[in-house]
Scaffold this active site. Structure first.
Site, PDB file in Angstrom:
ATOM      1  N   ASP A 453       0.854  -1.175   0.000  1.00 34.34           N
ATOM      2  CA  ASP A 453       0.000   0.000   0.000  1.00 34.34           C
ATOM      3  C   ASP A 453       0.899   1.237   0.000  1.00 34.34           C
ATOM      4  O   ASP A 453       2.061   1.167   0.387  1.00 34.34           O
ATOM      5  CB  ASP A 453      -0.896  -0.030   1.239  1.00 34.34           C
ATOM      6  CG  ASP A 453      -1.930   1.084   1.235  1.00 34.34           C
ATOM      7  OD1 ASP A 453      -2.330   1.494   0.137  1.00 34.34           O
ATOM      8  OD2 ASP A 453      -2.329   1.530   2.324  1.00 34.34           O
ATOM      9  N   LYS A 561     -14.859   6.654  -3.089  1.00 36.08           N
ATOM     10  CA  LYS A 561     -13.737   7.591  -3.149  1.00 36.08           C
ATOM     11  C   LYS A 561     -14.189   9.042  -2.997  1.00 36.08           C
ATOM     12  O   LYS A 561     -13.626   9.949  -3.594  1.00 36.08           O
ATOM     13  CB  LYS A 561     -12.920   7.401  -4.441  1.00 36.08           C
ATOM     14  CG  LYS A 561     -12.341   5.984  -4.564  1.00 36.08           C
ATOM     15  CD  LYS A 561     -11.303   5.895  -5.632  1.00 36.08           C
ATOM     16  CE  LYS A 561     -10.806   4.464  -5.802  1.00 36.08           C
ATOM     17  NZ  LYS A 561     -10.211   3.909  -4.571  1.00 36.08           N
ATOM     18  N   ASP A 822      -3.026  -1.189   5.901  1.00 37.30           N
ATOM     19  CA  ASP A 822      -3.351  -0.741   7.249  1.00 37.30           C
ATOM     20  C   ASP A 822      -4.826  -0.399   7.432  1.00 37.30           C
ATOM     21  O   ASP A 822      -5.253  -0.091   8.533  1.00 37.30           O
ATOM     22  CB  ASP A 822      -2.503   0.476   7.631  1.00 37.30           C
ATOM     23  CG  ASP A 822      -2.696   1.639   6.657  1.00 37.30           C
ATOM     24  OD1 ASP A 822      -3.474   1.491   5.694  1.00 37.30           O
ATOM     25  OD2 ASP A 822      -2.063   2.697   6.865  1.00 37.30           O
ATOM     26  N   ASP A 826      -8.135  -3.260   3.427  1.00 35.30           N
ATOM     27  CA  ASP A 826      -6.988  -4.112   3.103  1.00 35.30           C
ATOM     28  C   ASP A 826      -7.123  -5.515   3.687  1.00 35.30           C
ATOM     29  O   ASP A 826      -6.365  -6.415   3.320  1.00 35.30           O
ATOM     30  CB  ASP A 826      -5.689  -3.484   3.640  1.00 35.30           C
ATOM     31  CG  ASP A 826      -5.343  -2.175   2.945  1.00 35.30           C
ATOM     32  OD1 ASP A 826      -5.510  -2.112   1.716  1.00 35.30           O
ATOM     33  OD2 ASP A 826      -4.923  -1.231   3.616  1.00 35.30           O
TER      34      ASP A 826
END
Length: 1120
Positions: A453, A561, A822, A826
């Site tokens: 990431d 998003k 994190d 994920d």
């Protein structure tokens, strides 16, 4: 969206429900001005399910840098640490059945609980708490004495089973059985002339049995202490309301009555009754139920069963979306989790790959041992017993069988394995790396692909705004402030500042209000922090929040998003700060303001208007859209994260739609899909961590490919990847999806004789490619085959599902995949990867889904990979060291005695001394070997092909080393006999009968001395084998055992000294030598083995040099 339920209504407005109760001297984020000035709030908290999606931080949260461990490491549950299931269905059927059984048992015990059916006021009274003030410090202290710490009771130690494991685990049972059998050979089988040597041998086997048991116990205690200290490295805090202030408290200090704040990604530290939940609050209970479907939170009970109702949050479960506030009702063993922990037996875990490898080795060795024991028994029973009845009697046969068994079994291996893992765990700990299991350590050595990431892993996660734009005007934050102060004709910057401050889930920490802006703490994610600081730099955000009241919020997520927040006007003065003059004039009292913040490429297509430099609203034509796109692309190519801010006025929406209604969220989402007004852009910088370029370079040199997987825009991701060294090619050489053919591509034919330099030249520079999430969806298998062959890849704009697919596709092509992350999104890919790597600052869900946690920085992964490889290397070295003398050279004296009729030139007692003492000590210290200089220059281990024990290792151990040691030892022993007048021809095929003229007593005395010489020769040659085996390819001069801190292993020398002491104990103590049939030897026989050992070390140095000089040659191909 779940139905919303409510208790009795209060006269409070819908919009005010959402806020924590204000306290004197503190500020609230949103609310009426009158309430703020009065510093009060209606004490009758309205108990209804709010329609707001609540920011991840606005309601308070558990600090993102704090983690919880709700259960002691020693306690295991059948579904414990299953974490989120998402798209990964891994729970075994037997675990489901066991979970259901435990749940039913717990249900009986929990049947009388009524926390879920009581009203909030009743719970408040029973627990002596306050929804406004929380518990006082004095109440917390009293409750801690009454209820104890919020930790589960330690499970029963089961001392008897553990002691049995210490004694009979590993090879303890073999030693004990061997001791019993040898005791029998002393008496009664040895009657009427029992052999003292057999009694001594039995005593030694018993002593070694006890020593191994004691060592196993000590090692278990040491390992447990190490793991407990590692588990304690993760902080354990949560956010609670005490004495009228929200504070961070240790989860173990939580008591019934505490008001707990929960946000998405957190794990609940206790059982709570929800008093406020957001509309999208959902909880994953798979840790308790095994069911992957998350359940929504609720205020009112949805089931009379305490275990099924949705208004109770249970300890150990995860909040996977939304936010909530709850009253703690149960802690410690009183929680559902604690009760099931007591009712459920610990499950048996499967074997890890390394354990399987060791088991495979043991099976190979034991098979050889059984085979040769059968050979010995058959030869004795079918031939020797009849043809040479005086050669080997029953007692002698038993001693031979026990000797073969003990000789073949590497007693030092379990000790070396445990030592290796404990050492590695401590090294990981010192490097701030938490490994959860043995599988983690061993898998690290084989990882070939790491998908990382970006935010917070490769970058510092310390974002700050460096630029902003309104229409065509680009400015720095300072220039924007100057423009807002000097140019009173336009409020364009004010509109940008207002949207940045109001459409924001971040919140300043009141305790740092007096610090400079860049030092003030903010609760919220890094992007919100940067945007909030930007807004604060232009004017106090607190003033904006007093002028507008939040009515609804849709939190940012990785799929949409963007973030949406709707607001109602609290004061007319706020209109001119937020809206264009024409919009402010048209504003009606029941209008609603929709604000949105997020990814430009997602939102810009929904905009039809934009705010100009004059502060007025203009139609967004193609030309202006192109200008804005250019600004976005320019900033993105500089590695900046670009945020677009927009708004929309919703006329009459306060009277048309009520936030509590199910349709409100759908309505707002629909309204945000079109006719938005683009206010401006904000460019945010998140600099890469300083160590990342070096980390990427080292891992790439170790044969590990590093890819970036991020939700950021493609140009931003590519620019950051370039800074990090993940992309090494210039932008014009970076491929895109057009380079991936949908048809199969034939690989280039390469000659098997090509050199590495020629191969590197043929391949050209590293191949790089950048793809976005939507593009990944269109790839077929042929394109995935091509994509997985690239050296440098950046995956941008990816969703959790796409991250999961990336992991699966690389695994399908025989890659060992490590995934870092994190966030909550994920977790699926972390769980699916061969090794999931989370950051200590990440969400609870990500940490529990992972196999390894980096507590400090991503740079620690280099040490983790290094020692993952070292564990495997050192175990191979241990085995290489144990086999030549411990099995091969000890086996031949028995076989030559049984088949060729030669006296057993190495006594059974001295054989076992080598196995259980001299070799065992040296094998253990090999676990302390430092990494070889080339450990990170080798390609990752291929799990399918690179076995712990293969024919190459056995060839090296038995043929290269074993033959040299056996031949030298046999030669020295029989040469000594020859010098003392006992000729080899007299012993050959003698079966205990010597030619006339030989005194049997004298011959036995000489043979005892020859046996001691064989013993000394093996022990001393093993010292040089120890030095040779320390490295696989490097010379002893490149990896010196002393005078170089990076390579030295000073423990080698005490092990050598210990072996020398053993020699003198059993050969030179008067009386003992007669009991075990050993003897003093001439001093020159200590120096001959030194010469042989130097020769062995020299031949191995030549072999290693040959491997380094011709890495593709025959010698290198058969090297271990």
């Amino acid at each position: 969206m779940a139905d919303k339920v409510a208790f009795e209504s209060s006269p409070q407005k819908d919009d005010d429900v959402f806020q924590p109760l204000p306290r004197q001297g503190t500020r609230i984020r949103f609310g009426s001005v009158g309430d703020e000035e009065a510093g009060r709030r209606d004490t009758n908290l309205r108990l209804s399910r709010t329609a707001s999606n609540m920011s991840s931080t606005s309601i308070g949260s558990i600090n993102s840098r704090r983690r919880r461990n709700s259960i002691d490491p020693a306690t295991a549950l059948p579904i414990t640490y299953r974490t989120v299931s998402f798209a990964i269905e891994e729970t075994k059927e037997k675990e489901r059945v066991e979970a259901v059984r435990a749940k039913k048992d717990a249900a009986a015990e929990l049947g009388d609980l009524e926390w879920h059916t009581l009203s909030i006021n009743e719970i408040e009274t029973r627990l002596s708490t306050s929804l406004i003030q929380g518990l006082s410090k004095e109440q917390v202290e009293l409750k801690q004495k009454e209820f104890g710490k919020n930790t589960p009771s330690k499970p029963p130690s089961d001392l008897f089973s553990r002691v049995m494991g210490y004694m009979f685990g590993g090879f303890g049972s073999v030693l004990l059985i061997g001791g019993i059998l040898v005791t029998i050979t002393y008496k009664p089988l040895g009657n009427p002339n029992p052999q003292i040597a057999n009694l001594a041998l039995a005593i030694v086997l018993y002593v070694v049995f006890v020593i191994q048991a004691l060592f196993n116990g000590w090692q278990d205690w040491s390992s447990s202490r190490t793991m407990a200290s590692i588990s304690g490295m993760l902080p354990d805090d949560c956010s609670v309301l005490r004495d009228g202030h929200r504070v961070e408290a240790n989860a173990v200090d939580l008591v019934p009555g505490d008001i707990l704040y929960i946000k998405f990604g957190n794990k609940l530290p206790a059982d709570v009754r929800f008093i406020e939940v957001s509309s999208d609050a959902k909880f994953d209970r798979s840790i308790l139920t095994g069911e992957s479907q998350p359940v929504p939170g609720a205020i009112d009970y949805t089931d009379k069963n305490y275990l099924e109702t949705n208004n109770i949050g249970m300890q150990g479960t995860h909040c996977i979306s939304g936010t909530a506030i709850g009253i703690t009702v149960s802690t410690g063993d009183s929680t559902v989790f604690g009760k099931i922990a007591r009712l459920t037996s610990t499950p048996k875990t499967g074997m890890t790959p390394l354990q399987k490898e060791i088991l495979r080795f043991i099976i190979i060795i034991c098979s050889l041992m059984i085979f040769f024991n059968i050979v010995v028994i058959v030869c004795w029973g079918a031939w020797l017993r009849k043809s040479h009845p005086n050669w080997i009697n029953v007692a002698g046969l038993i001693v031979d069988v026990v000797t073969v068994a003990v000789a073949f079994i590497p007693e030092g291996l379990p000790i070396a394995l445990t030592a290796s893992l404990t050492i590695t765990a401590n090294i990981m700990k010192s490097n701030q790396v938490l490994c959860k299991s043995l599988k983690t350590v061993e898998t690290l050595g084989a990882v070939s692909v790491i998908c990382s990431d970006k935010t917070g892993t490769l970058t510092k996660n310390q974002m700050f705004a460096t630029e902003c734009s309104i229409a065509t005007l680009k400015m720095t934050p300072q220039e924007a402030r100057d423009m807002m102060v000097k140019d009173e004709k336009t409020n364009a910057v004010s509109q940008l500042r207002a949207c940045a401050g109001l459409c924001n889930a971040g919140e300043f920490d009141a305790a740092t209000v007096d610090l400079p802006l860049d030092q003030r703490k903010i609760a919220g994610d890094a992007t919100d922090q940067a945007v909030l600081r930007f807004s604060e730099s232009l004017g106090p955000v607190h003033e904006l929040q007093l002028l507008w009241k939040k009515t609804f919020e849709l939190a940012f997520n990785s799929k949409n998003k963007f973030m949406i927040r709707t607001l109602a006007s609290a004061e007319p003065a706020g209109l001119k700060l937020v809206l264009a003059p024409s919009e402010a004039e048209a504003w009606k009292a029941d209008d609603l303001l929709l604000t949105i913040k997020g990814a430009p490429d997602i939102i810009i297509e929904r905009c039809t208007l934009y705010v100009g430099e004059d502060g007025e609203v203009h139609p967004l034509d193609t030309a202006m859209k192109t200008v804005i796109e250019d600004i976005k692309n320019q900033w993105s190519s500089q590695g900046k994260r670009v945020i677009l801010l927009a708004r929309k006025v919703l006329p009459g929406h306060q009277s048309m739609h009520v936030p509590e209604h199910n349709t409100f969220e759908t309505e707002i989402t629909t309204q945000a899909q079109n006719d938005l007004t683009l206010i401006g852009l904000v460019g945010i910088v998140d600099p890469p961590r300083a160590e990342i370029p070096d980390v990427v370079r080292i891992l790439r040199r170790a044969g590990i490919r590093i890819f970036m997987v991020t939700g950021d825009f493609k140009l931003t991701a590519q620019a950051i990847a370039k800074e990090c060294g993940i992309i090494t090619n210039p932008p014009d050489l970076v491929h895109d999806i057009s380079m991936l053919s949908r048809d199969p591509v034939a690989p280039k034919e390469i000659s098997s004789n090509i050199t590495e330099k020629e191969l590197e030249g043929l391949g050209g520079p590293a191949t790089s490619i950048t793809l976005s999430g939507p593009e990944l969806i269109t790839l077929n298998d042929c394109q995935w085959d091509q994509l997985c062959g690239y050296d440098e890849i950046v995956f941008a704009r990816t969703t959790p599902e796409q991250k999961l697919r990336i992991v699966k596709e690389f695994q399908k092509r025989e890659n060992i995949v490590g995934m870092t992350g994190d966030g909550v999104n994920d977790a699926p890919s972390l769980k699916a990867a061969d090794i999931g790597i989370a950051l200590g600052s990440g969400s609870d869900i990500a940490i529990e889904a992972s196999d390894m946690v980096l507590l400090d920085s991503f740079g620690a992964i280099v040490e983790a990979v290094k020692y993952g490889r070292v564990v495997f290397d050192n175990l191979k070295k241990t085995i290489i060291y144990l086999l030549p003398a411990g099995t091969f050279s000890e086996f031949w004296p028995i076989i030559t005695s049984v088949i060729l009729g030669l006296p057993q030139i190495l006594s059974s007692f001295l054989m076992i001394m080598i196995c259980c003492l001299t070799d065992c000590a040296a094998a253990t210290v090999l676990a302390y070997e430092k990494p070889e200089a080339d450990v990170l220059l080798r390609k990752p281990r291929n799990i399918k092909n690179d076995k712990l024990v293969d024919w190459k290792l056995l060839f090296h151990a038995y043929i290269f080393l074993g033959l040299q040691e056996s031949i030298c030892s046999f030669a020295m022993s029989y040469w000594y006999c020859q010098r003392r007048g006992v000729h080899f021809s007299a012993l050959w095929l003698g079966y205990g009968e010597y030619p006339a003229g030989y005194d049997v007593i004298y011959v036995n005395k000489v043979l005892a001395e020859a046996s001691s010489i064989y013993f000394v020769n093996l022990v001393i040659m093993q010292w040089f084998n120890l030095m040779a085996t320390r490295t696989r390819r490097l010379s002893i001069f490149q990896q010196p055992p002393i005078f170089n801190k990076a390579t030295q292993n000073l423990a080698l020398f005490p092990a050598i000294l210990f072996a020398l002491v053993v020699i003198f104990i059993f050969l030179y103590i008067p009386g003992l030598d007669r009991a075990i049939n050993s003897s003093k030897i001439p001093v020159e026989y200590f120096f001959f083995p030194v010469a042989f050992g130097l020769w062995l070390l020299f031949t191995d140095e030549v072999r290693k040099w040959w491997c380094r000089r011709w890495p593709k040659g025959m010698v290198a191909r058969i090297a271990w």
